[in-house]
Design a protein around this motif. Structure first.
Motif, PDB file in Angstrom:
ATOM      1  N   MET A 143       2.524  13.616   4.394  1.00  0.00           N
ATOM      2  CA  MET A 143       2.049  12.252   4.222  1.00  0.00           C
ATOM      3  C   MET A 143       1.695  11.988   2.761  1.00  0.00           C
ATOM      4  SD  MET A 143      -1.729  12.761   5.916  1.00  0.00           S
ATOM      5  CE  MET A 143      -1.055  13.815   7.217  1.00  0.00           C
ATOM      6  N   ASP A 144       1.646  10.717   2.421  1.00  0.00           N
ATOM      7  CA  ASP A 144       1.169  10.301   1.119  1.00  0.00           C
ATOM      8  C   ASP A 144      -0.356  10.260   1.183  1.00  0.00           C
ATOM      9  OD1 ASP A 144       0.138   8.409  -0.921  1.00  0.00           O
ATOM     10  OD2 ASP A 144       2.258   8.201  -1.435  1.00  0.00           O
ATOM     11  N   ALA A 183      -6.294   5.319   1.996  1.00  0.00           N
ATOM     12  CA  ALA A 183      -6.458   3.867   1.991  1.00  0.00           C
ATOM     13  C   ALA A 183      -6.388   3.295   3.398  1.00  0.00           C
ATOM     14  CB  ALA A 183      -5.381   3.227   1.106  1.00  0.00           C
ATOM     15  N   LEU A 184      -5.493   3.837   4.209  1.00  0.00           N
ATOM     16  CA  LEU A 184      -5.364   3.392   5.597  1.00  0.00           C
ATOM     17  C   LEU A 184      -6.627   3.716   6.382  1.00  0.00           C
ATOM     18  CD1 LEU A 184      -3.560   2.193   7.813  1.00  0.00           C
ATOM     19  CD2 LEU A 184      -2.703   4.504   8.234  1.00  0.00           C
ATOM     20  N   ASP A 197      -2.803   9.359  -0.891  1.00  0.00           N
ATOM     21  CA  ASP A 197      -3.490   8.141  -1.325  1.00  0.00           C
ATOM     22  C   ASP A 197      -3.328   7.012  -0.306  1.00  0.00           C
ATOM     23  OD1 ASP A 197      -4.356   9.352  -3.656  1.00  0.00           O
ATOM     24  OD2 ASP A 197      -2.570   8.747  -4.793  1.00  0.00           O
ATOM     25  N   LYS A 198      -2.103   6.859   0.218  1.00  0.00           N
ATOM     26  CA  LYS A 198      -1.874   5.818   1.214  1.00  0.00           C
ATOM     27  C   LYS A 198      -2.648   6.113   2.506  1.00  0.00           C
ATOM     28  CE  LYS A 198       2.711   4.309  -0.326  1.00  0.00           C
ATOM     29  NZ  LYS A 198       4.144   4.172   0.057  1.00  0.00           N
ATOM     30  N   THR A 199      -2.707   7.377   2.866  1.00  0.00           N
ATOM     31  CA  THR A 199      -3.408   7.763   4.090  1.00  0.00           C
ATOM     32  C   THR A 199      -4.896   7.484   3.967  1.00  0.00           C
ATOM     33  OG1 THR A 199      -1.772   9.488   4.515  1.00  0.00           O
ATOM     34  CG2 THR A 199      -3.862   9.647   5.685  1.00  0.00           C
ATOM     35  N   ARG A 217      -9.646   4.020   5.177  1.00  0.00           N
ATOM     36  CA  ARG A 217     -10.702   3.119   4.729  1.00  0.00           C
ATOM     37  C   ARG A 217     -10.535   1.727   5.338  1.00  0.00           C
ATOM     38  NH1 ARG A 217     -10.562   5.066  -1.574  1.00  0.00           N
ATOM     39  NH2 ARG A 217     -12.065   6.795  -1.382  1.00  0.00           N
ATOM     40  N   ASP A 218      -9.273   1.280   5.437  1.00  0.00           N
ATOM     41  CA  ASP A 218      -9.010  -0.038   6.006  1.00  0.00           C
ATOM     42  C   ASP A 218      -9.389  -0.100   7.483  1.00  0.00           C
ATOM     43  OD1 ASP A 218      -7.823  -2.734   6.054  1.00  0.00           O
ATOM     44  OD2 ASP A 218      -6.283  -1.778   7.289  1.00  0.00           O
TER      45      ASP A 218
END
Length: 207
Positions: free
Chosen positions: A39-40, A46-47, A42-44, A49-50
């Motif tokens: 997985m990425d 961020a997800l 940083d994107k994970t 946190r969202d």
């Protein structure tokens, strides 16, 4: 609780009950989120946190495991099952052993030498190999994450050999309590414990 009583409880549970239970037991302060795979990062993050950033919840419930007294004397319970040809024999008592006990590993190794394996452990060598009273005999600690989890010896015997089996198991255990584990048994079980741990890491479930 009997199986029938558990079924009756299930019939009256509704979605509101589940929601209240979830609110009481689950919260960010007592939750560990584990992510595995390609997985990425940083994107994970961020997800996460969202989706969970504003999640509020109660403080984790305290886990209290009350102390339990060891039994002062034994009690025999006979349960008759119609048309059953063999007798399942279970000898057990509560213990104070928990996963965080300082003697946890010592107790596990001691039990392994006594009865973890029918073929190589002491109970199996005496009750199975020498006396021929059973095909399999084991001793074990139940789940030590909870208080008062029992230690038990279990085997199946011919009903005619029940009393003889009880006496022989008691004899082996008493000798073990008196004289302890041998150097050879300790070396064997230590090596097996290490080997089993390493082999277990070869699978996702083991990890």
């Amino acid at each position: 609780q009997t199986y029938e009583e558990q079924l009756q409880e299930i019939d009256v549970i509704n979605s509101s009950d589940l929601s209240r239970l979830h609110s009481r037991l689950f919260g960010p302060k007592g939750t560990i989120l584990t992510l595995v795979g390609d997985m990425d990062v940083d994107k994970t993050i961020a997800l996460m946190r969202d989706k969970f950033g504003d999640w509020q919840g109660n403080d984790p419930l305290a886990i209290e495991i009350p102390p339990v007294k060891l039994p002062s004397k034994g009690k025999r319970i006979d349960i008759q099952l119609k048309d059953k040809r063999s007798t399942d024999l279970i000898i057990a008592h509560t213990t104070e052993l928990q996963r965080n006990s300082p003697d946890f590993y010592a107790a596990k190794l001691a039990n392994a030498a006594l009865g973890q394996d029918t073929i190589t452990s002491r109970l199996g060598q005496v009750v199975r190999d020498k006396a021929g009273l059973t095909y399999g005999i084991y001793s074990s600690f139940s789940d030590t994450a909870y208080g008062a989890a029992p230690w038990s010896v279990s085997l199946s015997v011919n009903p005619a050999n029940l009393d003889r089996s009880l006496a022989l198991v008691s004899e082996v255990v008493q000798d073990y309590l008196k004289n302890g584990i041998s150097k050879d048994e300790l070396a064997k079980e230590t090596g097996r414990a290490l080997g089993t741990f390493k082999v277990g890491l070869s699978s996702s479930l083991g990890i």
